[in-house]
Motif scaffolding. Structure first.
Motif, PDB file in Angstrom:
ATOM      1  N   MET A   1       0.777  -1.250  -0.079  1.00 25.62           N
ATOM      2  CA  MET A   1      -0.135   0.075   0.017  1.00 25.62           C
ATOM      3  C   MET A   1       0.906   1.303  -0.038  1.00 25.62           C
ATOM      4  SD  MET A   1      -3.153  -0.994   0.008  1.00 25.62           S
ATOM      5  CE  MET A   1      -3.993   0.508   0.586  1.00 25.62           C
ATOM      6  N   LYS A   2       2.183   1.195  -0.196  1.00 23.67           N
ATOM      7  CA  LYS A   2       2.973   2.227  -0.395  1.00 23.67           C
ATOM      8  C   LYS A   2       2.574   3.652  -1.073  1.00 23.67           C
ATOM      9  CE  LYS A   2       7.338   1.234  -1.298  1.00 23.67           C
ATOM     10  NZ  LYS A   2       8.599   1.074  -1.254  1.00 23.67           N
ATOM     11  N   GLU A   3       1.958   3.316  -2.006  1.00 23.28           N
ATOM     12  CA  GLU A   3       1.665   4.534  -2.969  1.00 23.28           C
ATOM     13  C   GLU A   3       0.409   5.264  -2.299  1.00 23.28           C
ATOM     14  OE1 GLU A   3       2.657   5.322  -5.605  1.00 23.28           O
ATOM     15  OE2 GLU A   3       4.219   3.382  -5.831  1.00 23.28           O
ATOM     16  N   ASN A   4       0.029   4.901  -1.193  1.00 22.90           N
ATOM     17  CA  ASN A   4      -1.003   5.620  -0.459  1.00 22.90           C
ATOM     18  C   ASN A   4      -0.644   6.104   0.768  1.00 22.90           C
ATOM     19  OD1 ASN A   4      -4.108   4.550  -1.832  1.00 22.90           O
ATOM     20  ND2 ASN A   4      -2.702   2.653  -1.671  1.00 22.90           N
ATOM     21  N   PHE A   5       0.558   6.219   0.846  1.00 25.71           N
ATOM     22  CA  PHE A   5       1.260   6.989   2.156  1.00 25.71           C
ATOM     23  C   PHE A   5       1.605   8.305   1.669  1.00 25.71           C
ATOM     24  CE2 PHE A   5       2.163   2.667   3.625  1.00 25.71           C
ATOM     25  CZ  PHE A   5       2.108   3.050   5.090  1.00 25.71           C
ATOM     26  N   TYR A   6       0.409   9.112   1.449  1.00 20.86           N
ATOM     27  CA  TYR A   6       0.431  10.659   1.193  1.00 20.86           C
ATOM     28  C   TYR A   6      -0.478  11.401   1.788  1.00 20.86           C
ATOM     29  CZ  TYR A   6      -3.450   9.728  -2.193  1.00 20.86           C
ATOM     30  OH  TYR A   6      -4.614   9.650  -2.503  1.00 20.86           O
ATOM     31  N   LEU A   7       0.105  12.590   1.876  1.00 18.13           N
ATOM     32  CA  LEU A   7      -1.003  13.616   2.618  1.00 18.13           C
ATOM     33  C   LEU A   7      -2.123  14.153   1.776  1.00 18.13           C
ATOM     34  CD1 LEU A   7       1.538  16.111   4.369  1.00 18.13           C
ATOM     35  CD2 LEU A   7       0.293  14.140   5.264  1.00 18.13           C
ATOM     36  N   GLU A   8      -2.991  13.795   2.169  1.00 19.54           N
ATOM     37  CA  GLU A   8      -4.418  14.191   1.181  1.00 19.54           C
ATOM     38  C   GLU A   8      -4.324  15.784   0.890  1.00 19.54           C
ATOM     39  OE1 GLU A   8      -8.028  12.843   3.151  1.00 19.54           O
ATOM     40  OE2 GLU A   8      -7.673  10.907   2.296  1.00 19.54           O
ATOM     41  N   GLU A   9      -4.001  16.639   1.753  1.00 15.48           N
ATOM     42  CA  GLU A   9      -3.764  17.815   1.364  1.00 15.48           C
ATOM     43  C   GLU A   9      -2.419  18.206   0.813  1.00 15.48           C
ATOM     44  OE1 GLU A   9      -3.795  22.454   3.822  1.00 15.48           O
ATOM     45  OE2 GLU A   9      -4.571  20.655   4.790  1.00 15.48           O
ATOM     46  N   GLY A  10      -2.683  18.540  -0.585  1.00 13.78           N
ATOM     47  CA  GLY A  10      -1.176  18.830  -1.309  1.00 13.78           C
ATOM     48  C   GLY A  10      -0.700  17.470  -2.050  1.00 13.78           C
TER      49      GLY A  10
END
Length: 264
Positions: free
Chosen positions: A68-77
């Protein structure tokens, strides 16, 4: 070229951080159970099973997080993370504790151990409130955080419900209601995933209220099992079961309409 290199470097950094976090949490769970095993003299075969299951579980948890590494991002920005943030660590910690809680229930044989289980469950349930609050205040809401929060909630509820049913701490109708709620959630999201190729998880007030009500009821059920006065009163617990059941029904109806709108 430089951008691709930086992305690859950030992913490697995140992978290393996930690995270190999983290893530390695995060590922590082994220490907690091992210490209690020595103090309360748990059966040897149960200890062996715990360590085997816990190591395998954490290995699978690591593989899931890497996948799931591609989903380790801040939703804001939409900023990718290079390291796990505090809310994510709290959620992963809650997932990490599931085998420990399960085997402590299986090892239960005295009042003091029951009190320790209550304390651990309370801490675990409180992290469910803390990680979301922390993510919002620090503006660190991540896509993976949303996925893991939902998964951890339902895994803990499902595991605890099975134990409580087998221990006759909850009635069959309540267990069936919980399973139906989980079926609506998982089935609906599965259909959306097949139809649209992606699922945007939406948290509602009733959804959170049902999780909080169930977790609170589980703690009260242990109070009843330990014969703690007032809070462990049979009639009080029965009223709480019906109240929580009503919240689950309302939450199930709410979730059905939310998922139906996503299919349109």
């Amino acid at each position: 070229m430089n951008i691709d290199f930086m992305k690859m470097k950030s992913k490697d950094s995140l992978t290393n951080d996930i690995l270190k976090t999983i290893m530390l949490l695995l060590l922590l769970q082994c220490i907690i159970y091992g210490t209690l095993a020595v103090i309360f003299n748990f059966p040897y075969d149960l200890i062996i099973w715990f360590y085997g299951v816990t190591i395998l579980y954490h290995f699978l948890l690591f593989l899931f997080l890497i996948a799931m590494k591609e989903n380790f991002y801040l939703e804001e920005g939409h900023v990718m993370l290079t390291h796990l943030n505090a809310p994510n660590i709290l959620t992963i910690g809650r997932l990490s504790s599931i085998p420990t809680v399960l085997f402590l229930f299986l090892s239960y044989d005295n009042f003091l151990l029951g009190a320790i289980i209550i304390i651990l469950l309370t801490i675990i349930f409180l992290t469910d409130l803390l990680d979301g609050t922390l993510a919002r205040r620090l503006k660190q809401i991540t896509r993976i955080g949303r996925y893991m929060d939902s998964i951890s909630d339902y895994l803990i509820i499902f595991t605890t419900a099975i134990i409580f049913l087998l221990s006759r701490l909850i009635p069959l109708w309540f267990f069936a209601l919980l399973i139906f709620r989980l079926f609506v959630q998982a089935g609906g999201m599965g259909i959306i995933l097949l139809k649209k190729g992606a699922v945007n998880r939406e948290t509602s007030f009733l959804g959170k209220a049902s999780v909080f009500a169930v977790m609170t009821l589980f703690i009260l059920e242990i109070f009843e099992f330990l014969h703690i006065p007032y809070l462990g009163n049979y009639y009080f617990i029965t009223v709480c079961e019906y109240f929580t059941g009503a919240v689950i029904i309302a939450s199930t109806i709410d979730k059905f309409f939310i998922l139906s709108r996503k299919l349109l």
